[in-house]
Design an enzyme around this catalytic site. Structure first.
Site, PDB file in Angstrom:
ATOM      1  N   LYS A  27       0.862  -1.184   0.000  1.00  0.00           N
ATOM      2  CA  LYS A  27       0.000   0.000   0.000  1.00  0.00           C
ATOM      3  C   LYS A  27       0.899   1.234   0.000  1.00  0.00           C
ATOM      4  CE  LYS A  27      -2.286   2.596   3.005  1.00  0.00           C
ATOM      5  NZ  LYS A  27      -3.194   3.191   3.960  1.00  0.00           N
TER       6      LYS A  27
ATOM      7  N   GLY B  27      -6.970   9.270  10.767  1.00  0.00           N
ATOM      8  CA  GLY B  27      -7.096   9.411  12.219  1.00  0.00           C
ATOM      9  C   GLY B  27      -8.130  10.428  12.666  1.00  0.00           C
TER      10      GLY B  27
ATOM     11  N   ALA C 269      -9.006   5.581   5.295  1.00  0.00           N
ATOM     12  CA  ALA C 269      -8.711   6.671   6.234  1.00  0.00           C
ATOM     13  C   ALA C 269      -9.903   7.581   6.504  1.00  0.00           C
ATOM     14  CB  ALA C 269      -7.543   7.528   5.752  1.00  0.00           C
TER      15      ALA C 269
HETATM   16  C1  LIG Z   1      -3.413   2.015   8.743  1.00  0.00           C
HETATM   17  C2  LIG Z   1      -3.229   2.856   7.566  1.00  0.00           C
HETATM   18  O1  LIG Z   1      -2.843   2.439   6.523  1.00  0.00           O
HETATM   19  C3  LIG Z   1      -3.541   4.295   7.720  1.00  0.00           C
HETATM   20  O2  LIG Z   1      -2.603   5.035   7.014  1.00  0.00           O
HETATM   21  C4  LIG Z   1      -4.899   4.446   7.149  1.00  0.00           C
HETATM   22  O3  LIG Z   1      -4.945   5.458   6.278  1.00  0.00           O
HETATM   23  C5  LIG Z   1      -5.967   4.368   8.168  1.00  0.00           C
HETATM   24  O4  LIG Z   1      -6.550   5.583   8.544  1.00  0.00           O
HETATM   25  P1  LIG Z   1      -7.534   5.651   9.804  1.00  0.00           P
HETATM   26  O5  LIG Z   1      -6.690   5.408  10.997  1.00  0.00           O
HETATM   27  O6  LIG Z   1      -8.145   7.011   9.762  1.00  0.00           O
HETATM   28  O7  LIG Z   1      -8.549   4.567   9.612  1.00  0.00           O
END
Ligand SMILES: CC(=O)[C@@H](O)[C@H](O)COP(=O)(O)O
Length: 325
Positions: free
Chosen positions: A167, A228, A254
């Site tokens: 990824k 986040g 995300a």
């Molecule tokens: C775990 C990962 O790959 C993060 O970079 C992803 O973008 C998740 O985002 P959240 O924590 O907001 O779910």
């Protein structure tokens, strides 16, 4: 003629119907839904549909909670449409339990922040999240340049014995953690040339998403909201446009905050959702992981079922037309 059946090329000497393909693969008589060129044809409405050269047909067994409703990334089929991260948990045991409850098959790991063998002697995530059970998806979280991201993917490939699926995320700044799309293009091109299967994190921008698909990425992962933040899907219309334009899986990545956000992503037609904070930062991460699994399944089924049209005014739930009163 050629059709693409669940991502695999299939030759027919002459024009054929969806029903014939279904018979050929031994599924006739079952109640299923199919997706033809990204459009859902639920249950029995596909039977006499004639296929055109290069049509893309996905078989979707919608009945029974999506047991056989799969999506394909880089030639591998997955049943779970929920992908999860491994950061922010209290300890490795909580990580293990939450991931198990989520039902996820793909688990992403930030190579720069998580020990998967680069620090011998320290706790190794792979001891609890076994690559025999899960597809490990190394990610480039914390990389702010294309060079850094490419180097990180190559390190992951070494650590995981030739693993090709990664990824890619190239971030622009610490405050927003928004992607640097220009650097992402550069890194994606280099990685695709180098033989990686690239799932790519990007903005909720249909133009950028299409460009990344054209570069050769195997899946495109637009953000719902900043990493986040838990703000949920900020721009559902853009996500919808990205889904409609795509020939590769689209996974929201995300910014999901709670189960309804995940369900909305699936109702928009996304192939899956990747999340970390919404589960790890919940009061009860294991319980939230289960909620997310159910939300993804419910959202997917609602998408397959096809929602009723929105209407501006009321229409009685028990019509009286034709009744003798
Ligand atoms: C775990 C990962 O790959 C993060 O970079 C992803 O973008 C998740 O985002 P959240 O924590 O907001 O779910």
């Amino acid at each position: 003629m050629n059709i693409l059946l669940n991502g695999e090329s299939r030759e027919y000497p002459e024009a054929t119907t969806v029903a014939r393909v279904i018979t050929d693969i031994g599924l006739s008589g079952k109640r299923i839904a199919v997706e033809l060129n990204k459009e859902i044809l639920p249950f029995d409405r596909y039977e006499q549909q004639t296929l055109q050269d290069n049509d893309r047909l996905e078989i979707v067994h919608a009945i029974g909670g999506g047991q056989d409703d799969t999506f394909t990334v880089a030639g591998t089929r997955f049943h779970s449409r929920l992908l999860v991260g491994t950061g922010k948990y209290k300890d490795l045991e909580e990580t293990r339990l939450a991931i198990e409850a989520s039902g996820a098959e793909i688990v992403t790991v930030a190579i720069r922040r998580t020990n998967i063998g680069q620090n011998p002697g320290e706790p190794n995530l792979l001891d609890v999240i076994s690559p025999d059970k899960y597809t490990i998806l190394p990610n480039t979280a914390g990389c702010f340049t294309a060079d850094d991201a490419v180097r990180t993917c190559r390190l992951a490939r070494e650590l995981l014995g030739g693993h090709k699926l990664v990824k890619l995320e190239v971030l622009a700044d610490q405050k927003t953690l928004f992607p640097d799309v220009a650097e992402t293009y550069v890194a994606a091109e280099l990685l695709v040339k180098d033989g990686f299967d690239v799932m790519v994190y990007t903005n909720d921008d249909p133009i950028a998403a299409k460009r990344l698909e054209d570069i050769g990425c195997v899946a495109v992962m637009p953000l719902a909201a900043p990493i986040g933040s838990g703000l949920g899907i900020r721009n559902p219309y853009n996500i919808l446009t990205i889904v409609e334009n795509a020939n590769v899986p689209i996974l929201v990545d995300a910014g999901v905050g709670t189960a309804s956000d995940a369900a909305i992503a699936m109702e928009l037609g996304c192939d899956g959702v990747l999340m970390n904070t919404a589960i790890a930062a919940a009061q009860h991460p294991v319980m939230m992981a289960e909620a997310m699994r159910k939300a993804i399944e419910a959202g997917r089924l609602a998408f397959l079922a096809g929602r009723m049209p929105r209407k501006r005014f009321a229409s009685a739930s028990s019509p009286i037309d034709g009744l003798f009163l």
